[in-house]
Scaffold this active site. Sequence first.
Site, PDB file in Angstrom:
ATOM      1  N   LYS A 112       0.544  -1.420  -0.279  1.00  0.00           N
ATOM      2  CA  LYS A 112       0.019  -0.269  -0.102  1.00  0.00           C
ATOM      3  C   LYS A 112       0.873   1.470  -0.398  1.00  0.00           C
ATOM      4  O   LYS A 112       0.591   2.357  -0.666  1.00  0.00           O
ATOM      5  CB  LYS A 112      -0.962   0.032   1.281  1.00  0.00           C
ATOM      6  CG  LYS A 112      -1.440   1.184   1.306  1.00  0.00           C
ATOM      7  CD  LYS A 112      -2.585   1.412   2.439  1.00  0.00           C
ATOM      8  CE  LYS A 112      -1.700   1.698   4.248  1.00  0.00           C
ATOM      9  NZ  LYS A 112      -0.629   2.932   4.188  1.00  0.00           N
ATOM     10  N   ASN A 113       1.903   1.098   0.535  1.00  0.00           N
ATOM     11  CA  ASN A 113       2.724   2.266   1.113  1.00  0.00           C
ATOM     12  C   ASN A 113       3.507   3.409  -0.022  1.00  0.00           C
ATOM     13  O   ASN A 113       4.286   3.455  -0.268  1.00  0.00           O
ATOM     14  CB  ASN A 113       3.679   2.621   2.317  1.00  0.00           C
ATOM     15  CG  ASN A 113       2.491   2.574   3.645  1.00  0.00           C
ATOM     16  OD1 ASN A 113       1.515   2.882   3.873  1.00  0.00           O
ATOM     17  ND2 ASN A 113       3.318   2.562   4.372  1.00  0.00           N
ATOM     18  N   ARG A 124      -4.024  10.504   4.593  1.00  0.00           N
ATOM     19  CA  ARG A 124      -3.082  11.582   4.786  1.00  0.00           C
ATOM     20  C   ARG A 124      -2.546  12.081   3.820  1.00  0.00           C
ATOM     21  O   ARG A 124      -1.302  12.843   3.157  1.00  0.00           O
ATOM     22  CB  ARG A 124      -2.279  11.287   5.748  1.00  0.00           C
ATOM     23  CG  ARG A 124      -3.139  11.576   6.578  1.00  0.00           C
ATOM     24  CD  ARG A 124      -1.772  11.995   7.703  1.00  0.00           C
ATOM     25  NE  ARG A 124      -0.592  12.313   7.963  1.00  0.00           N
ATOM     26  CZ  ARG A 124      -0.408  13.772   7.690  1.00  0.00           C
ATOM     27  NH1 ARG A 124      -1.515  14.620   8.700  1.00  0.00           N
ATOM     28  NH2 ARG A 124       0.704  13.951   7.490  1.00  0.00           N
ATOM     29  N   CYS A 152      -3.518  13.101  12.722  1.00  0.00           N
ATOM     30  CA  CYS A 152      -4.474  11.887  12.829  1.00  0.00           C
ATOM     31  C   CYS A 152      -4.352  10.980  13.911  1.00  0.00           C
ATOM     32  O   CYS A 152      -3.799  11.980  15.213  1.00  0.00           O
ATOM     33  CB  CYS A 152      -3.915  11.164  11.019  1.00  0.00           C
ATOM     34  SG  CYS A 152      -2.296  10.756  11.910  1.00  0.00           S
ATOM     35  N   ARG A 184       1.577  14.442  12.618  1.00  0.00           N
ATOM     36  CA  ARG A 184       1.852  15.068  11.211  1.00  0.00           C
ATOM     37  C   ARG A 184       2.150  16.408  10.355  1.00  0.00           C
ATOM     38  O   ARG A 184       1.228  16.114   9.262  1.00  0.00           O
ATOM     39  CB  ARG A 184       1.482  13.900  10.905  1.00  0.00           C
ATOM     40  CG  ARG A 184       1.432  12.499  11.199  1.00  0.00           C
ATOM     41  CD  ARG A 184       0.462  10.940  11.005  1.00  0.00           C
ATOM     42  NE  ARG A 184       1.631  10.753  10.078  1.00  0.00           N
ATOM     43  CZ  ARG A 184       1.055   9.006   9.138  1.00  0.00           C
ATOM     44  NH1 ARG A 184      -0.103   9.105   9.617  1.00  0.00           N
ATOM     45  NH2 ARG A 184       1.609   8.624   8.322  1.00  0.00           N
ATOM     46  N   VAL A 211       3.095  18.695   7.213  1.00  0.00           N
ATOM     47  CA  VAL A 211       3.714  18.542   6.057  1.00  0.00           C
ATOM     48  C   VAL A 211       4.777  19.879   5.976  1.00  0.00           C
ATOM     49  O   VAL A 211       5.045  20.087   4.399  1.00  0.00           O
ATOM     50  CB  VAL A 211       3.200  18.300   4.573  1.00  0.00           C
ATOM     51  CG1 VAL A 211       2.216  17.001   5.383  1.00  0.00           C
ATOM     52  CG2 VAL A 211       2.262  19.559   5.168  1.00  0.00           C
ATOM     53  N   ASP A 212       5.680  20.606   6.855  1.00  0.00           N
ATOM     54  CA  ASP A 212       6.607  22.047   6.518  1.00  0.00           C
ATOM     55  C   ASP A 212       8.051  20.695   6.090  1.00  0.00           C
ATOM     56  O   ASP A 212       7.859  21.944   5.116  1.00  0.00           O
ATOM     57  CB  ASP A 212       6.517  22.118   7.875  1.00  0.00           C
ATOM     58  CG  ASP A 212       7.291  21.224   8.895  1.00  0.00           C
ATOM     59  OD1 ASP A 212       7.167  19.959   9.276  1.00  0.00           O
ATOM     60  OD2 ASP A 212       8.940  20.841   9.334  1.00  0.00           O
ATOM     61  N   ASP A 267       5.854   1.099  11.931  1.00  0.00           N
ATOM     62  CA  ASP A 267       4.201   0.764  11.431  1.00  0.00           C
ATOM     63  C   ASP A 267       4.411  -1.405  12.032  1.00  0.00           C
ATOM     64  O   ASP A 267       3.597  -2.044  11.677  1.00  0.00           O
ATOM     65  CB  ASP A 267       4.255   0.656   9.883  1.00  0.00           C
ATOM     66  CG  ASP A 267       3.742   1.614   9.606  1.00  0.00           C
ATOM     67  OD1 ASP A 267       3.543   2.298  10.459  1.00  0.00           O
ATOM     68  OD2 ASP A 267       4.041   1.662   8.209  1.00  0.00           O
ATOM     69  N   ILE A 325       9.641   7.721  16.072  1.00  0.00           N
ATOM     70  CA  ILE A 325       8.781   8.288  15.153  1.00  0.00           C
ATOM     71  C   ILE A 325       7.445   8.811  14.929  1.00  0.00           C
ATOM     72  O   ILE A 325       7.673  10.557  14.423  1.00  0.00           O
ATOM     73  CB  ILE A 325       8.764   7.221  13.255  1.00  0.00           C
ATOM     74  CG1 ILE A 325       9.739   6.391  13.672  1.00  0.00           C
ATOM     75  CG2 ILE A 325       7.885   8.306  12.743  1.00  0.00           C
ATOM     76  CD1 ILE A 325      10.618   6.869  12.752  1.00  0.00           C
ATOM     77  N   ARG A 363      -8.282  -0.623   5.219  1.00  0.00           N
ATOM     78  CA  ARG A 363      -6.988   0.870   4.932  1.00  0.00           C
ATOM     79  C   ARG A 363      -6.588  -0.312   3.927  1.00  0.00           C
ATOM     80  O   ARG A 363      -5.471   0.122   3.204  1.00  0.00           O
ATOM     81  CB  ARG A 363      -6.942   1.536   5.786  1.00  0.00           C
ATOM     82  CG  ARG A 363      -8.239   2.471   5.715  1.00  0.00           C
ATOM     83  CD  ARG A 363      -7.890   3.345   6.612  1.00  0.00           C
ATOM     84  NE  ARG A 363      -6.286   4.341   6.302  1.00  0.00           N
ATOM     85  CZ  ARG A 363      -5.831   5.178   7.055  1.00  0.00           C
ATOM     86  NH1 ARG A 363      -5.853   5.190   7.899  1.00  0.00           N
ATOM     87  NH2 ARG A 363      -4.096   5.618   6.153  1.00  0.00           N
TER      88      ARG A 363
HETATM   89  C1  UD1 Z   1       4.458   7.395   5.843  1.00  0.00           C
HETATM   90  C2  UD1 Z   1       3.819   5.602   5.861  1.00  0.00           C
HETATM   91  C3  UD1 Z   1       3.805   5.365   7.197  1.00  0.00           C
HETATM   92  C4  UD1 Z   1       4.471   5.111   8.124  1.00  0.00           C
HETATM   93  C5  UD1 Z   1       6.147   6.241   8.674  1.00  0.00           C
HETATM   94  C6  UD1 Z   1       6.569   6.308   8.584  1.00  0.00           C
HETATM   95  C7  UD1 Z   1       3.136   5.965   4.088  1.00  0.00           C
HETATM   96  C8  UD1 Z   1       1.966   6.140   2.666  1.00  0.00           C
HETATM   97  N1  UD1 Z   1       3.001   5.876   5.304  1.00  0.00           N
HETATM   98  O1  UD1 Z   1       4.335   8.242   6.721  1.00  0.00           O
HETATM   99  O2  UD1 Z   1       2.864   4.271   6.683  1.00  0.00           O
HETATM  100  O3  UD1 Z   1       4.239   4.908   9.292  1.00  0.00           O
HETATM  101  O4  UD1 Z   1       6.180   6.409   6.598  1.00  0.00           O
HETATM  102  O5  UD1 Z   1       7.773   5.385   8.365  1.00  0.00           O
HETATM  103  O6  UD1 Z   1       4.026   5.888   2.709  1.00  0.00           O
HETATM  104  N2  UD1 Z   1       7.757  15.349   9.144  1.00  0.00           N
HETATM  105  C9  UD1 Z   1       7.284  16.528   9.916  1.00  0.00           C
HETATM  106  N3  UD1 Z   1       7.046  17.092   8.718  1.00  0.00           N
HETATM  107  C10 UD1 Z   1       7.550  16.677   7.475  1.00  0.00           C
HETATM  108  C11 UD1 Z   1       7.206  15.513   7.527  1.00  0.00           C
HETATM  109  C12 UD1 Z   1       6.742  14.052   8.593  1.00  0.00           C
HETATM  110  O7  UD1 Z   1       7.345  16.706  10.956  1.00  0.00           O
HETATM  111  O8  UD1 Z   1       7.131  17.901   6.994  1.00  0.00           O
HETATM  112  C13 UD1 Z   1       7.291  14.113  10.476  1.00  0.00           C
HETATM  113  C14 UD1 Z   1       5.617  12.937  10.482  1.00  0.00           C
HETATM  114  O9  UD1 Z   1       4.976  13.794  12.205  1.00  0.00           O
HETATM  115  C15 UD1 Z   1       6.255  11.619  12.052  1.00  0.00           C
HETATM  116  C16 UD1 Z   1       7.773  11.955  10.886  1.00  0.00           C
HETATM  117  O10 UD1 Z   1       8.593  12.696  10.607  1.00  0.00           O
HETATM  118  O11 UD1 Z   1       7.127  12.221  13.207  1.00  0.00           O
HETATM  119  C17 UD1 Z   1       7.667  11.429  10.006  1.00  0.00           C
HETATM  120  O12 UD1 Z   1       6.859  10.911   9.155  1.00  0.00           O
HETATM  121  P1  UD1 Z   1       6.412  10.018   7.656  1.00  0.00           P
HETATM  122  O13 UD1 Z   1       7.810   9.600   7.465  1.00  0.00           O
HETATM  123  O14 UD1 Z   1       6.641  11.836   6.467  1.00  0.00           O
HETATM  124  O15 UD1 Z   1       5.737   9.706   7.319  1.00  0.00           O
HETATM  125  P2  UD1 Z   1       4.354   9.390   6.478  1.00  0.00           P
HETATM  126  O16 UD1 Z   1       5.055  10.050   4.706  1.00  0.00           O
HETATM  127  O17 UD1 Z   1       3.436  10.444   6.626  1.00  0.00           O
END
Ligand code: UD1
Length: 419
Positions: free
Chosen positions: A22-23, A93, A117, A122, A124-125, A306, A328, A398
């Site tokens: 999925k990811n 997301r 969530c 989480r 997206v900065d 995960d 994480i 999901r």
């Molecule tokens: C992806 C996976 C999810 C997995 C996660 C970590 C998908 C669809 N989902 O989620 O299953 O648990 O990786 O392996 O692939 N962060 C920030 N700012 C940002 C982006 C991230 O602070 O702009 C933080 C997040 O809040 C979190 C950490 O970085 O604490 C890791 O997030 P990220 O690796 O981005 O996870 P996802 O891509 O959302």
Amino acid sequence: MDKFLIRGGVPLEGEVEISGSKNAALPLMAAALLTEEPIHFQTVPNLRDIATMVQLLKCLGAAVQVSGENALEICAAGALTPLAPYDLVRKMRASILVLGPLLARFGEARVSLPGGCAIGSRPVDQHIKGLQALGAKIQVENGYVHARSEGRLRGGHVLFDMATVGGTENLMMAAALADGETLLENVAREPEIVDLAVLLNAMGARVEGAGSDSIRIQGVNTLHGCNHRVMPDRIETGSYLVAAVMTQGDVTCRNTRPELLEAVLVKLEEAGACLKRGGDWVRVTMRQRPQAVSFRTLPYPAFPTDMQAQFMAMNTIANGTGTIAETIFENRFMHVQELNRMGARIAVDGHTAVVQGIERLEAAPVMATDLRASMSLVVAALVANGETMIDRIYHIDRGYERVEFKLRQLGARIERVVR
Ligand code: UD1
């Protein structure tokens, strides 16, 4: 809302086919927005999150066709509407993954902010900061990220503050069509990122270094169509292995890639499991109560967040005490209260959970709170004394394809109760 009724106590035995990841599939599908030619995907898992991504791509104006079992064709020809509305983004997301491709191809994108969530805030900065480094003008207003670029994005240097999977993927897709070279540093190294690089390169992009901590991308003018097979789901694989170990069973996962879950396999061996692995299969045999294991979740190649909930469930019935640190996500222990309702002895202190193993869990009505947490309740129920009813299993739909069918094939007594 559907529920699972599970009667515990059966050792799982047999073979299970692992689905496509999925990811991996979600960013791969978003990458189809980068070209007007069709992309043909095989081994796409049939899941709720994939259906949400299909809905989002259609809402943007792409044509999506189911071209066989687990096969999809996505064609983003013509004029698209580069707007990802809140109604869809709030469901998933990963919708933020359309931001980079839309911006790179159409010079504009408006994507709803995903918001928090269940497992944490989480933000997206990092996605935004990265796209700005490629020349995008970004405003966050009225709950939307509005990104624009004058002409093509231009290659740039992005040093991420933390290894973000989604952030790395968004920037790879944006940089693929940028003018000039982009260097992405301190990137995530997850195998799903490598799969995305394979697709992008098959589309004519020039991406190097995926799987290491820096990725170099030479932007190209246009990308073209291709065929792509989605990589196997390493988290689904790990989840069935944990289920086998907890029930003291003997399970072979087929169509998978054991080398992608080394950190998980090492911990299962530490728990006392016997593992055999080949190129595309892994077999686990367990004939005793597992030993408790301790670990920290960290970015790949270390232990994946995960898999944290499933291993916590394993520790609840293990011999000894295991300590689990979640580094994480800030709020990823919601399964603790539910497992404790089944008799588990778990104490949480901040980001650390201490699990004191007991001989047997007891069935109880429990509620799934997020995708992986729901799997931890399923595996706990498989070894509990009595009948466990798990509510809110839409979370599991999901991310686990035909989970009750696959578990039943292995001998589990699990039924979906449709209300
Ligand atoms: C992806 C996976 C999810 C997995 C996660 C970590 C998908 C669809 N989902 O989620 O299953 O648990 O990786 O392996 O692939 N962060 C920030 N700012 C940002 C982006 C991230 O602070 O702009 C933080 C997040 O809040 C979190 C950490 O970085 O604490 C890791 O997030 P990220 O690796 O981005 O996870 P996802 O891509 O959302």
